[in-house]
Design a protein around this motif. Structure first.
Motif, PDB file in Angstrom:
ATOM      1  N   PRO A 160      19.832   1.065   5.703  1.00 12.97           N
ATOM      2  CA  PRO A 160      20.425   2.272   5.119  1.00 12.97           C
ATOM      3  C   PRO A 160      19.416   2.925   4.172  1.00 12.97           C
ATOM      4  CG  PRO A 160      21.397   0.261   4.168  1.00 12.97           C
ATOM      5  CD  PRO A 160      20.306  -0.177   5.080  1.00 12.97           C
ATOM      6  N   VAL A 161      19.465   4.251   4.089  1.00 14.43           N
ATOM      7  CA  VAL A 161      18.515   5.001   3.255  1.00 14.43           C
ATOM      8  C   VAL A 161      19.283   5.686   2.121  1.00 14.43           C
ATOM      9  CG1 VAL A 161      16.760   6.830   3.234  1.00 14.43           C
ATOM     10  CG2 VAL A 161      17.111   5.462   5.316  1.00 14.43           C
ATOM     11  N   HIS A 162      18.920   5.387   0.883  1.00 10.96           N
ATOM     12  CA  HIS A 162      19.534   6.060  -0.274  1.00 10.96           C
ATOM     13  C   HIS A 162      18.878   7.428  -0.407  1.00 10.96           C
ATOM     14  CE1 HIS A 162      21.352   2.220  -1.265  1.00 10.96           C
ATOM     15  NE2 HIS A 162      20.158   1.649  -1.295  1.00 10.96           N
ATOM     16  N   HIS A 197      18.581  11.214   9.891  1.00  9.73           N
ATOM     17  CA  HIS A 197      18.430  12.163   8.780  1.00  9.73           C
ATOM     18  C   HIS A 197      17.735  11.431   7.635  1.00  9.73           C
ATOM     19  CE1 HIS A 197      19.162  15.721   6.456  1.00  9.73           C
ATOM     20  NE2 HIS A 197      19.796  15.063   5.526  1.00  9.73           N
ATOM     21  N   THR A 198      16.414  11.306   7.755  1.00 10.19           N
ATOM     22  CA  THR A 198      15.603  10.579   6.773  1.00 10.19           C
ATOM     23  C   THR A 198      14.161  11.026   6.924  1.00 10.19           C
ATOM     24  OG1 THR A 198      14.922   8.359   5.990  1.00 10.19           O
ATOM     25  CG2 THR A 198      15.214   8.626   8.371  1.00 10.19           C
ATOM     26  N   ALA A 199      13.306  10.560   6.009  1.00  7.28           N
ATOM     27  CA  ALA A 199      11.866  10.754   6.185  1.00  7.28           C
ATOM     28  C   ALA A 199      11.449  10.004   7.456  1.00  7.28           C
ATOM     29  CB  ALA A 199      11.121  10.191   4.982  1.00  7.28           C
ATOM     30  N   VAL A 200      10.523  10.576   8.193  1.00  8.57           N
ATOM     31  CA  VAL A 200      10.094   9.951   9.443  1.00  8.57           C
ATOM     32  C   VAL A 200       9.556   8.544   9.196  1.00  8.57           C
ATOM     33  CG1 VAL A 200       7.717  10.834   9.481  1.00  8.57           C
ATOM     34  CG2 VAL A 200       8.930  10.430  11.627  1.00  8.57           C
ATOM     35  N   ALA A 201       9.116   8.295   7.957  1.00  9.32           N
ATOM     36  CA  ALA A 201       8.536   6.994   7.600  1.00  9.32           C
ATOM     37  C   ALA A 201       9.476   5.828   7.905  1.00  9.32           C
ATOM     38  CB  ALA A 201       8.185   6.979   6.111  1.00  9.32           C
ATOM     39  N   THR A 202      10.765   6.011   7.671  1.00 10.07           N
ATOM     40  CA  THR A 202      11.725   4.928   7.914  1.00 10.07           C
ATOM     41  C   THR A 202      11.638   4.469   9.367  1.00 10.07           C
ATOM     42  OG1 THR A 202      13.212   6.127   6.401  1.00 10.07           O
ATOM     43  CG2 THR A 202      14.148   4.255   7.601  1.00 10.07           C
ATOM     44  N   ALA A 242       0.795  -1.228   0.000  1.00  9.63           N
ATOM     45  CA  ALA A 242       0.000   0.000   0.000  1.00  9.63           C
ATOM     46  C   ALA A 242       0.832   1.285   0.000  1.00  9.63           C
ATOM     47  CB  ALA A 242      -0.956  -0.009   1.188  1.00  9.63           C
ATOM     48  N   CYS A 243       2.041   1.254   0.549  1.00 13.47           N
ATOM     49  CA  CYS A 243       2.876   2.463   0.588  1.00 13.47           C
ATOM     50  C   CYS A 243       4.292   2.069   1.003  1.00 13.47           C
ATOM     51  CB  CYS A 243       2.297   3.493   1.570  1.00 13.47           C
ATOM     52  SG  CYS A 243       2.260   2.932   3.275  1.00 13.47           S
ATOM     53  N   GLY A 244       5.190   3.033   0.970  1.00 15.62           N
ATOM     54  CA  GLY A 244       6.585   2.757   1.305  1.00 15.62           C
ATOM     55  C   GLY A 244       6.778   2.428   2.775  1.00 15.62           C
ATOM     56  N   PHE A 255      10.483   0.251  -1.645  1.00 11.91           N
ATOM     57  CA  PHE A 255      10.234   1.420  -2.498  1.00 11.91           C
ATOM     58  C   PHE A 255       8.888   2.031  -2.130  1.00 11.91           C
ATOM     59  CE2 PHE A 255      13.272  -1.026  -4.873  1.00 11.91           C
ATOM     60  CZ  PHE A 255      14.055  -0.076  -5.537  1.00 11.91           C
ATOM     61  N   SER A 256       8.796   3.352  -2.328  1.00 11.04           N
ATOM     62  CA  SER A 256       7.538   4.075  -2.218  1.00 11.04           C
ATOM     63  C   SER A 256       7.191   4.622  -3.590  1.00 11.04           C
ATOM     64  CB  SER A 256       7.698   5.248  -1.238  1.00 11.04           C
ATOM     65  OG  SER A 256       6.640   6.188  -1.416  1.00 11.04           O
ATOM     66  N   PHE A 257       5.889   4.645  -3.915  1.00 12.37           N
ATOM     67  CA  PHE A 257       5.447   5.278  -5.160  1.00 12.37           C
ATOM     68  C   PHE A 257       4.556   6.476  -4.863  1.00 12.37           C
ATOM     69  CE2 PHE A 257       5.894   0.632  -6.139  1.00 12.37           C
ATOM     70  CZ  PHE A 257       7.113   0.743  -6.804  1.00 12.37           C
ATOM     71  N   ASP A 280      -1.257   6.441  -3.307  1.00 12.48           N
ATOM     72  CA  ASP A 280      -0.209   5.741  -2.566  1.00 12.48           C
ATOM     73  C   ASP A 280       0.140   4.400  -3.208  1.00 12.48           C
ATOM     74  OD1 ASP A 280       0.707   7.199  -0.229  1.00 12.48           O
ATOM     75  OD2 ASP A 280      -1.344   7.049   0.545  1.00 12.48           O
ATOM     76  N   GLY A 281       1.369   3.973  -2.972  1.00 14.02           N
ATOM     77  CA  GLY A 281       1.795   2.652  -3.418  1.00 14.02           C
ATOM     78  C   GLY A 281       3.195   2.380  -2.904  1.00 14.02           C
ATOM     79  N   GLY A 282       3.559   1.091  -2.872  1.00 13.07           N
ATOM     80  CA  GLY A 282       4.904   0.727  -2.438  1.00 13.07           C
ATOM     81  C   GLY A 282       5.245  -0.670  -2.918  1.00 13.07           C
ATOM     82  N   ALA A 316      13.199   4.524  -1.202  1.00  8.64           N
ATOM     83  CA  ALA A 316      12.037   5.368  -1.515  1.00  8.64           C
ATOM     84  C   ALA A 316      12.401   6.634  -2.278  1.00  8.64           C
ATOM     85  CB  ALA A 316      11.300   5.728  -0.221  1.00  8.64           C
ATOM     86  N   GLN A 317      13.687   7.046  -2.195  1.00  5.13           N
ATOM     87  CA  GLN A 317      14.098   8.266  -2.900  1.00  5.13           C
ATOM     88  C   GLN A 317      15.094   7.974  -4.017  1.00  5.13           C
ATOM     89  OE1 GLN A 317      15.232  11.503  -0.333  1.00  5.13           O
ATOM     90  NE2 GLN A 317      13.414  11.313   0.947  1.00  5.13           N
ATOM     91  N   ALA A 318      15.192   6.729  -4.452  1.00  6.59           N
ATOM     92  CA  ALA A 318      16.312   6.415  -5.345  1.00  6.59           C
ATOM     93  C   ALA A 318      15.984   5.406  -6.442  1.00  6.59           C
ATOM     94  CB  ALA A 318      17.497   5.925  -4.519  1.00  6.59           C
TER      95      ALA A 318
HETATM   96  C1  PLP Z   1       8.689   8.582   1.065  1.00  7.62           C
HETATM   97  C2  PLP Z   1       9.601   7.828   1.937  1.00  7.62           C
HETATM   98  C3  PLP Z   1       9.187   6.682   2.658  1.00  7.62           C
HETATM   99  C4  PLP Z   1       7.759   6.269   2.833  1.00  7.62           C
HETATM  100  O1  PLP Z   1       6.974   6.177   1.781  1.00  7.62           O
HETATM  101  P1  PLP Z   1       5.360   6.328   1.866  1.00  7.62           P
HETATM  102  O2  PLP Z   1       4.950   5.733   0.577  1.00  7.62           O
HETATM  103  O3  PLP Z   1       5.071   7.780   1.977  1.00  7.62           O
HETATM  104  O4  PLP Z   1       4.875   5.557   3.029  1.00  7.62           O
HETATM  105  C5  PLP Z   1      10.140   5.958   3.333  1.00  7.62           C
HETATM  106  N1  PLP Z   1      11.428   6.325   3.354  1.00  7.62           N
HETATM  107  C6  PLP Z   1      11.869   7.427   2.701  1.00  7.62           C
HETATM  108  C7  PLP Z   1      13.323   7.765   2.741  1.00  7.62           C
HETATM  109  C8  PLP Z   1      10.968   8.227   1.987  1.00  7.62           C
HETATM  110  O5  PLP Z   1      11.413   9.321   1.366  1.00  7.62           O
END
Ligand code: PLP
Length: 364
Positions: A129-131, A83-88, A57-59, A179-181, A192-194, A158-160
């Motif tokens: 690790p976050v790209h 230093h990343t999106a809070v989602a991680t 459903a999402c990243g 991955f996030s879409f 949303d998608g992942g 999600a950003q790469a």
């Molecule tokens: C966007 C993002 C996510 C989460 O993705 P969602 O689809 O918004 O849940 C996770 N990690 C990073 C680094 C992101 O930029």
């Protein structure tokens, strides 16, 4: 106002094909986990050079499910960056595990591989690790540490989408990759998608159970799963956009080159690129000593530069003071004070790039 991203413009540039894909799904009478999702899973996995892809459903869910598929949960620690999106970080806690932070490399804003070993405890099970911004993390030393210490390495891509580390695509190096879409990502849906990708057939099977109630067959749950499905409409749209991803990333790289050339003698630090990777410029991030004043100056000139991210996760109200490693992240905290993202997206006009360059140059 020139914004940081423009998903509507991206839709308009592919409108005919996207509208046809949407109509195809509407007329098919099948809206969840059907042929479009199956096709997109295999097309995206092939693009990433990994055997299996599972649409979700999402990243954020992709990371949560990747951890759950490895049976990582309550009592386990997972090393990542602040230093990343809070989602991680939110995804690690959704899985029931405990995030532990390590600092970033100041030049690249990505996980400092030299800091990972010291953060490992007997409870550590994985490293994420976050790209970030489109730049690959220096993965080899992290993969080596992971192998030696028996940890899973889960890439946050999600950003790469489409970036390379050495000769490999990001997403094809770790045990799993997420991955996030989200619409503004390099490959974005209209909602949303992942996806989770993995070379491991057993993890692939577990992910398929977990994303839909633990069902191996309909209405019979074999494990405690959840509902995190990619729908047919988004998959059909993503199939159209995947065909253009390399073209879109090349357009981003051309804009980055124009910024590099136009800002070379300015008092801002330009984004560094790893010699052994390709950057896909999800963001074009400079460091500016008087960042907030520069941002306001640009705003006054019709340019909406953004800050990714103004408050590191470990200092946000929901997380402050309770997660491991939080007291030793000087580069993370400095990055939050200095980073500024300039507008970059496919379709950004040369004249707009020029406006941004003039805006920055007039200030510094
Ligand atoms: C966007 C993002 C996510 C989460 O993705 P969602 O689809 O918004 O849940 C996770 N990690 C990073 C680094 C992101 O930029």
């Amino acid at each position: 106002m020139i914004g940081c991203c423009n998903p509507h413009l991206q839709y308009l540039s592919r409108k005919r094909e996207i509208d046809a894909a949407v109509r195809r799904v509407m007329d098919s009478g099948w809206y969840i986990l059907g042929e479009e999702v199956k096709a997109f899973e295999s097309e995206f996995a092939a693009y990433t050079r990994v055997d299996f892809g599972v649409g979700v459903a999402c990243g954020t869910d992709a990371i949560h499910l990747a951890l759950a598929a490895c049976e990582i949960g309550p009592g386990d620690e997972v090393i990542t960056v602040s230093h990343t999106a809070v989602a991680t970080v939110a995804a690690i806690e959704q899985a029931g595990a405990v995030p532990v932070f390590v600092d970033v490399e100041p030049r690249y804003f990505t996980m400092d591989p030299g800091k990972v070993e010291a953060a490992i405890t007997p409870r550590t099970r994985a490293v994420i690790p976050v790209h970030l911004y489109g730049q690959p993390v220096d993965l080899d030393p992290i993969l080596e540490t992971g192998r030696r210490r028996g940890l899973r390495v889960i890439e946050d891509c999600a950003q790469a989408h489409g970036a390379r580390y050495k000769s490999k695509r990001v997403g094809s190096c770790g045990d799993l990759a997420c991955f996030s879409f989200y619409p503004t990502k390099n490959l974005g849906a209209l909602g949303d998608g992942g996806m989770v990708v993995t070379p491991d057939p057993e993890l692939d099977q577990r992910l398929r159970l977990l994303r839909e109630y633990g069902w191996a067959e309909r209405y019979v749950s074999h494990v405690q799963g959840m509902n995190s499905r990619l729908d047919e409409l988004q998959a059909a749209i993503l199939r159209v956009k995947l065909c253009k991803l390399d073209e879109d990333n090349a357009a981003r790289a051309r804009i980055a080159q124009q910024y590099d050339a136009g800002l070379v003698d300015c008092d801002v630090v330009l984004p560094a690129r790893r010699e052994d990777g390709t950057h896909v410029y999800h963001q074009y991030v400079v460091r500016a000593p008087r960042r907030d004043a520069l941002r306001q100056h640009l705003r006054d000139h019709g340019i909406a530069a953004q800050i990714h991210f103004p408050v590191p996760v470990h200092l946000q109200p929901a997380y402050r003071g309770r997660l491991g490693g939080s007291d030793n992240l000087p580069e993370t905290e400095r990055a939050a004070r200095e980073v500024l993202s300039l507008p970059i997206y496919p379709g950004l006009e040369a004249s707009e790039v020029q406006t941004v360059l003039e805006g920055v140059r007039a200030f510094v």
